[in-house]
Design an enzyme around this catalytic site. Structure first.
Site, PDB file in Angstrom:
ATOM      1  N   ILE A 228       0.811  -1.216   0.000  1.00  0.00           N
ATOM      2  CA  ILE A 228       0.000   0.000   0.000  1.00  0.00           C
ATOM      3  C   ILE A 228       0.848   1.273   0.000  1.00  0.00           C
ATOM      4  O   ILE A 228       0.336   2.356  -0.232  1.00  0.00           O
ATOM      5  CB  ILE A 228      -0.995   0.039   1.184  1.00  0.00           C
ATOM      6  CG1 ILE A 228      -0.267   0.022   2.525  1.00  0.00           C
ATOM      7  CG2 ILE A 228      -1.999  -1.098   1.088  1.00  0.00           C
ATOM      8  CD1 ILE A 228      -1.152   0.327   3.721  1.00  0.00           C
TER       9      ILE A 228
ATOM     10  N   HIS B 292       7.443 -12.057   5.768  1.00  0.00           N
ATOM     11  CA  HIS B 292       7.072 -11.620   4.432  1.00  0.00           C
ATOM     12  C   HIS B 292       8.311 -11.272   3.630  1.00  0.00           C
ATOM     13  O   HIS B 292       9.346 -10.912   4.188  1.00  0.00           O
ATOM     14  CB  HIS B 292       6.102 -10.439   4.467  1.00  0.00           C
ATOM     15  CG  HIS B 292       6.588  -9.244   5.234  1.00  0.00           C
ATOM     16  ND1 HIS B 292       6.632  -9.207   6.610  1.00  0.00           N
ATOM     17  CD2 HIS B 292       7.020  -8.036   4.808  1.00  0.00           C
ATOM     18  CE1 HIS B 292       7.090  -8.023   7.002  1.00  0.00           C
ATOM     19  NE2 HIS B 292       7.336  -7.295   5.925  1.00  0.00           N
TER      20      HIS B 292
END
Length: 119
Positions: A34, A104
């Site tokens: 984002i 991640h």
């Protein structure tokens, strides 16, 4: 760092927070960041509850390990970034500025990325 089941990635995996999915299989979910730091910036997260790379390496099953890293490669191929190249980055712990306690991998591409670390 303890795993927080309410971290943003766990919530994305549960469908509580929307994302722009790039890839989804039994082992991993990939989606656009984002707050992108490159023209292409995608996050790849395992479906299991792992805090960081060390935790993932220690506790994931052989199928999860292979499936996740195959997913990372598949995402790079799907995005068309294998050539001319991309950067895969995994921050682990506070010195690396890990912000979300869910393992991640960041994939960065789409432009020359410069040196790995500031000198």
């Amino acid at each position: 760092m303890a795993y927080d089941p309410n971290n943003i990635f766990a919530r994305i995996l549960r469908g509580e927070i929307p994302n722009r999915t790039v890839y989804d299989d039994d082992f991993a979910l990939a989606f656009h960041d984002i707050n992108p730091q490159a023209p292409i910036h995608v996050l790849v997260i395992p479906k299991g509850a792992y805090t960081d790379l060390a935790d993932f390496g220690a506790r994931a099953t052989p199928d999860e390990l292979a499936g996740f890293f195959r997913a990372v490669a598949a995402v790079a191929a799907q995005l068309g970034i294998v050539e001319p190249g991309f950067r895969a980055l995994c921050n682990t712990g506070s010195d690396a500025h890990q912000e979300v306690p869910h393992f991640h991998v960041h994939l960065f591409a789409g432009a020359p990325l410069g040196p790995m670390l500031a000198r």
